[in-house]
Structures are given as structure tokens and as C-alpha cells.
Design a protein around this motif. Structure first.
Motif, PDB file in Angstrom:
ATOM      1  N   GLU A  43      29.363  35.322  40.141  1.00 16.29           N
ATOM      2  CA  GLU A  43      30.131  36.327  39.327  1.00 16.29           C
ATOM      3  C   GLU A  43      31.397  36.638  40.213  1.00 16.29           C
ATOM      4  O   GLU A  43      31.229  37.119  41.148  1.00 16.29           O
ATOM      5  CB  GLU A  43      29.478  37.506  38.774  1.00 16.29           C
ATOM      6  N   ILE A  44      32.583  36.418  39.645  1.00 12.63           N
ATOM      7  CA  ILE A  44      33.911  36.782  40.167  1.00 12.63           C
ATOM      8  C   ILE A  44      34.661  38.127  39.595  1.00 12.63           C
ATOM      9  O   ILE A  44      34.825  37.694  38.100  1.00 12.63           O
ATOM     10  CB  ILE A  44      34.744  35.692  40.518  1.00 12.63           C
ATOM     11  N   PHE A  45      34.943  39.092  40.012  1.00 13.16           N
ATOM     12  CA  PHE A  45      36.056  40.015  39.350  1.00 13.16           C
ATOM     13  C   PHE A  45      37.513  39.439  40.092  1.00 13.16           C
ATOM     14  O   PHE A  45      37.750  39.488  41.107  1.00 13.16           O
ATOM     15  CB  PHE A  45      35.694  41.164  39.879  1.00 13.16           C
ATOM     16  N   VAL A  46      38.004  38.611  39.309  1.00 11.75           N
ATOM     17  CA  VAL A  46      39.433  38.121  39.930  1.00 11.75           C
ATOM     18  C   VAL A  46      40.262  38.761  40.554  1.00 11.75           C
ATOM     19  O   VAL A  46      40.895  38.424  41.748  1.00 11.75           O
ATOM     20  CB  VAL A  46      39.970  37.225  38.677  1.00 11.75           C
ATOM     21  N   GLN A  47      40.277  40.231  40.055  1.00  9.85           N
ATOM     22  CA  GLN A  47      41.563  41.211  40.607  1.00  9.85           C
ATOM     23  C   GLN A  47      41.040  41.228  42.144  1.00  9.85           C
ATOM     24  O   GLN A  47      42.182  41.690  42.837  1.00  9.85           O
ATOM     25  CB  GLN A  47      41.630  42.263  39.708  1.00  9.85           C
ATOM     26  N   LEU A 368      24.772  35.502  41.643  1.00 12.25           N
ATOM     27  CA  LEU A 368      25.256  36.324  42.587  1.00 12.25           C
ATOM     28  C   LEU A 368      26.420  36.809  42.344  1.00 12.25           C
ATOM     29  O   LEU A 368      27.309  36.363  41.751  1.00 12.25           O
ATOM     30  CB  LEU A 368      25.497  35.222  43.929  1.00 12.25           C
ATOM     31  N   TYR A 369      26.448  38.408  42.440  1.00 10.81           N
ATOM     32  CA  TYR A 369      27.697  39.152  42.198  1.00 10.81           C
ATOM     33  C   TYR A 369      28.689  38.845  43.468  1.00 10.81           C
ATOM     34  O   TYR A 369      28.184  39.064  44.764  1.00 10.81           O
ATOM     35  CB  TYR A 369      27.327  40.447  42.111  1.00 10.81           C
ATOM     36  N   TYR A 370      29.749  38.637  43.339  1.00 10.18           N
ATOM     37  CA  TYR A 370      30.871  38.177  44.571  1.00 10.18           C
ATOM     38  C   TYR A 370      30.667  39.453  45.549  1.00 10.18           C
ATOM     39  O   TYR A 370      30.350  40.639  45.369  1.00 10.18           O
ATOM     40  CB  TYR A 370      32.247  38.161  44.363  1.00 10.18           C
TER      41      TYR A 370
END
Length: 522
Positions: A43-47, A368-370
Motif C-alpha cells: 500500500e502506497i500513500f503517493v504524497q 504491507l503498508y509502505y
């Protein structure tokens, strides 16, 4: 108009070889076994992930530049938090369902990202926020100022004098901090429904026009852009809690429509609830996040007692299989709405590594959370669990985002990827080893689970079986060494397949140091 009953909606060899992986001792592995969606997703939070142009904000080109990192880590898909235009930093209030937020790049950038991901056999899942839009979406702006707007029906309205309004307005959902769900429009006698807050007006899925618009949005991203799936935000709240059957039916309907655009469509839903409430959603959303197991893994490590973990997991999976035999169990340790697992475990590195070991050896298709793989820290408020990723030491890190000043994950508190790659005992190398182990084992990827009691509450033990591969997994979730004797029916597990921290087998006895693992094969 209020949401009313939804009717007539539902449509009908194991090749073994010796290997040594960083931080782990492995006696045997198999050839590549996992295949997404049964593989690991990131999982990616792009910002916060990777900045390509120096403006301090993560972007799509930055993500593209890190695809080799993700492939090397062993992940087989990425889930991107919202990338649509939005007035907020988190972007869960969408103003254009067909666009890319300009801070993140262009549609051409995103198509190239998908192309490059696919070249590396990495699938792309995007967050699709359908429960609500932004109150700055053109639909809502028009609907709010004009009762005859063609978009009025896209939202949920009630008159301020309706006696039901006060009753419903005091409802509090388990995943909403708000006690008031009806909201005012200046100069109007009507209120609109927004479950999460006033900036996120709920969409009205009793409207045929709205449903067709949603199908059009989904088809656009599948057919014209090329994404592989959607993570569906707030899947439980399409209709109010008193209409669960309509919620269940809606997702079957949606999935059937999306399969017309992509026969292999992947949908994973967010339903924050115990398994008995989650299960009925599996008919329309065959992949759902297993929040219960994330809570139980953290609890086991906090209490130093793991003997019931596999029992609980087997109960959940057997229950889900009775609803949908092909369900995908999306397991997690944490995500963008939860305190990071490292902070939940009081920054104990040994416990954090053990959490990874449990996640990647129990059944499921792990997310997986980044930053989990480098031990990033964070507790709510939300911005502090979505802090910038550390690629290298600050002076060298050209990819690091600077849109916020981190509180929990800094150069003083967390080692960067570059530093951890050089340390065979780092949590990064621990994750990489466990992901590789799982990806190359049919039993760990697809196998059933059978809980084993070895007379030690601090031991989490279970077997994983698939075809002709059978593994006995033993984890010590305590801070002290434990010795366990294998009963006669398990003594044929005689080959050490994987071990950490000096765990060893002495005839039919296992010596398992604190926060260590050993996996035996028949």
C-alpha cells in the motif's frame, strides 16, 4: 430524498535447494509458487512515497522510479491511496472521478506507471472512493444550490423538520468520529447526508442515474487506463447499517458490471467489522481486509501469548469459505487508518519482526503498508501515520518528500532503506526474507492451517499443507527462550526449512529463543 429499499438490483514438486537469505537461515525453498492476488501487495500513500521533481510532494513518476525496489522486495501488486483530484491532502474527497491530482502528475504519467509495473509483473490497484464525493465536486455544488439540478438525485437529502432527521443524525458508526451525519446547506431548508463529515456528502445509490455514472467511472479506469483492480473505500456504508442486505447486493451488482469491462477484475473491500458482519460481503467483494487478525496479532505480541492465533484464523477462514470458497483473505498488520504496527508494539523491534513473521506465515494474501518493512513509526492523528518514506540519509535522499515535517519517523528514529540494506539483521532484510520464503512455498501461499498446541501459551504453532508440501511453523512470541517437545504425531517433521535467531531442533525437541521462529518440513 432518503435512501429507500433497493429492489431488483442483484444480477443474477517441490524443487529444493540450499540458500542463505539475509538475517535468516533457510535450508530449503521451492520454485516460485505465489501468483497474485495470492501474493503480497504493497500500500502506497503517493504524497509521502517518492518525489521526482523536488516540489516536496510524492508523485507518480517518483513511484515509477521505485518499481525495481518493490520488485526486489518481492511484492506482486501495489494499492495506491486516492490519486484523483481532491482539495484535501489525503484525497478521500474526490472532485473528479476521471482525473489525476495535478500534484501527482498526469494521466500519461499514470499510464506509464501501469505499463512499467506490468513489465515487472506488478499489478496496480487504485483506491476507488464511491461512498461519497467531495462537497466541492461539481455534482454537489450544482445540487446544493438548485433543487432541480440534474445531480440533485446523486445525493441524499431530507427536510430539516423531518422527525427522522434528529434520530438518524445521532447515529455513530464504528469507523466515524462524527455523531452528526446530516449537514446544513446555507440558505436551504434541506440537509444532506454525510456519514464521515460535512466535506464528504454520501452518494445516493438508490438513484439509477448515479449507479450508471459509477459503472461508467469503473469501466473508464479498467478499459481506458488499464488498472487491475479497485480497493473500495467505506464499502459497508453505501447504504445505512439498517440496510445491510442492500449493501451486500450492491457489491454483487457492481462486480458483475465491472467483470464486463475486465473479466479478471479484482475488488478488495474495506469493511471495519468482526467476521460475522464481514462475511456476507464476500459474494460481491471476494477480497476483504481481515482487520480481526491484525488486532489479534498485535494483542498476542503485547501479551506474550500466541497459542490461539491459528485457531482464530482457522475459524475465520472456514467461516468465509462457507460463504465464498474462492475468497481472498487480505491480511494486514496496519494501514493508513491505523497506528503503525511498530508504534502499537511500543517500538520493540523484536516484536515488530515477529509480527511480520506471523503475517507472512499464517494464511492470507498479505498487504504491507509502505514503510512497515523499514520499521516506520506513527500514531494518530492521521498525518502522523502517513509520514515521508526514508530512502537514504537526509543529505543524500533526493526522493524524500517534504510536504510535512515528520514527528515519528525521522533520521534519528528510523534507519533508511539504504542503511538497512547493508545490515543483514535489519527489519528490511527480515521482511525481504519472509516474503521470499512465502512467495516460493505453495504451502505458505495457498495451504490450509491447522492449529497445534505444544503446551506453551507463548508458542504459536500450526501446520500449513498444500498438495504434497507440509510445513510445521513454530513462533515464540515471548521475550524468553522456550523449549518444546514434539509429540509423536509431529516427529516426522524432521527437516529444518527455515529458522531465525539460532532456533534449533535437537531430535524431537525444539529450542526457540525469544521472538524467534522455526519451520520444519516432513
Amino acid at each position: 430524498m432518503k435512501k429507500t429499499s433497493l429492489t431488483n438490483l442483484l444480477l443474477s514438486g517441490s524443487l529444493f535447494f540450499s540458500a542463505m537469505l539475509p538475517a535468516q537461515e533457510v535450508m530449503a525453498q521451492q520454485t516460485k509458487a505465489s501468483q497474485w492476488p495470492r501474493g503480497v501487495t504493497y500500500e502506497i500513500f503517493v504524497q509521502s512515497f517518492a518525489d521526482s521533481n523536488g516540489d516536496g510532494k510524492g508523485d507518480i513518476k517518483g513511484m515509477t522510479s521505485k518499481l525495481d525496489y518493490l520488485k526486489d522486495l518481492g511484492v506482486e501488486a501495489v494499492w495506491l491511496m486516492p490519486i484523483n483530484p481532491s482539495p484535501s491532502y489525503h484525497k478521500y474527497d474526490v472532485t473528479d472521478y476521471y482525473g489525476i491530482h495535478p500534484d501527482y502528475g498526469t494521466m500519461a504519467d499514470f499510464k506509464e506507471f501501469i505499463n512499467q509495473a506490468h513489465k515487472r509483473n506488478i499489478k496496480v490497484v487504485m483506491d476507488m472512493v464511491l461512498n461519497h464525493s467531495s462537497n466541492k465536486h461539481p455534482w454537489f455544488l450544482d445540487a446544493a444550490k438548485n433543487e432541480n439540478s440534474p445531480y440533485r438525485d446523486y445525493f441524499v437529502w431530507t427536510h430539516k423538520n423531518d422527525p427522522q432527521t434528529q434520530k438518524e443524525g445521532k447515529t455513530t458508526g464504528a469507523d466515524s468520529y462524527n455523531t452528526q451525519h446530516w449537514h446544513n446547506v446555507n440558505g436551504s431548508d434541506y440537509l444532506y447526508y454525510g456519514y464521515f463529515y460535512s466535506g464528504m456528502p454520501d452518494l445516493n445509490f438508490d438513484s439509477p442515474k448515479l449507479r450508471e455514472e459509477v459503472f461508467k467511472i469503473g469501466r473508464f479506469w479498467f478499459t481506458e487506463v488499464g488498472v487491475d483492480g479497485f480497493r473500495l473505500d467505506a464499502a459497508r456504508h453505501i447504504f445505512p447499517d439498517e440496510r445491510p442486505q442492500d449493501n451486500h447486493n450492491w457489491w454483487v451488482y457492481f462486480r458483475n458490471e465491472m467483470k464486463k469491462a475486465n473479466k479478471d477484475v479484482y475488488l478488495v473491500g474495506e469493511v471495519w467489522a468482526p467476521s460475522d458482519i464481514v462475511a456476507p460481503y464476500l459474494k460481491g467483494l471476494p477480497a476483504l481486509f481481515n482487520f480481526e487478525m491484525s488486532w489479534d496479532i498485535a494483542k498476542a505480541l503485547t501479551q506474550g501469548r500466541g497459542d490461539s492465533l491459528a485457531i482464530k484464523h482457522a475459524q475465520i477462514t472456514n467461516f468465509y469459505k462457507s460463504v465464498n470458497p474462492d475468497f481472498v483473505d487480505a491480511t494486514i498488520l496496519s494501514n493508513h487508518d491505523q497506528n503503525r504496527i511498530m508504534s502499537t508494539l511500543n517500538n520493540d523491534m523484536n516484536k515488530a519482526k515477529m509480527a511480520a513473521s506471523l503475517l507472512l506465515t499464517l494464511p492470507g494474501s498479505p498487504y504491507l503498508y509502505y514503510g512497515e518493512e523499514i520499521g516506520m513509526k506513527g500514531k494518530k492523528p492521521d498525518e502522523q501515520i502517513r509520514e515521508p518514506f526514508l530512502w537514504d540519509a537526509k543529505a543524500k535522499d533526493k526522493s524524500r518528500t517534504t510536504w510535512m515535517k515528520p514527528v515519528n519517523t525521522t533520521d534519528e528514529t528510523v534507519q533508511s532503506v539504504a542503511a538497512q540494506k547493508k545490515d543483514k539483521n535489519s527489519i528490511y532484510n527480515h521482511y525481504k526474507s519472509l516474503i521470499s520464503l512465502r512467495n516460493n512455498s505453495k504451502a505458505l501461499t495457498y495451504g490450509d492451517v491447522q492449529a497445534i498446541q505444544l503446551g506453551q501459551p507463548g508458542i504459536s504453532a500450526f501446520t500449513r499443507n498444500q498438495e504434497n508440501e507440509s510445513l510445521l511453523v513454530v513462533h515464540n512470541v515471548t521475550n524468553g527462550e522456550l523449549t518444546v517437545d514434539l509429540p509423536e504425531n509431529l516427529q516426522n517433521y524432521s527437516k529444518v526449512y527455515f529458522k531465525t535467531n539460532g532456533a534449533k531442533q535437537q531430535k524431537n525437541t525444539l529450542v526457540v529463543p525469544a521472538f524467534s521462529s522455526v519451520i520444519l518440513k516432513k
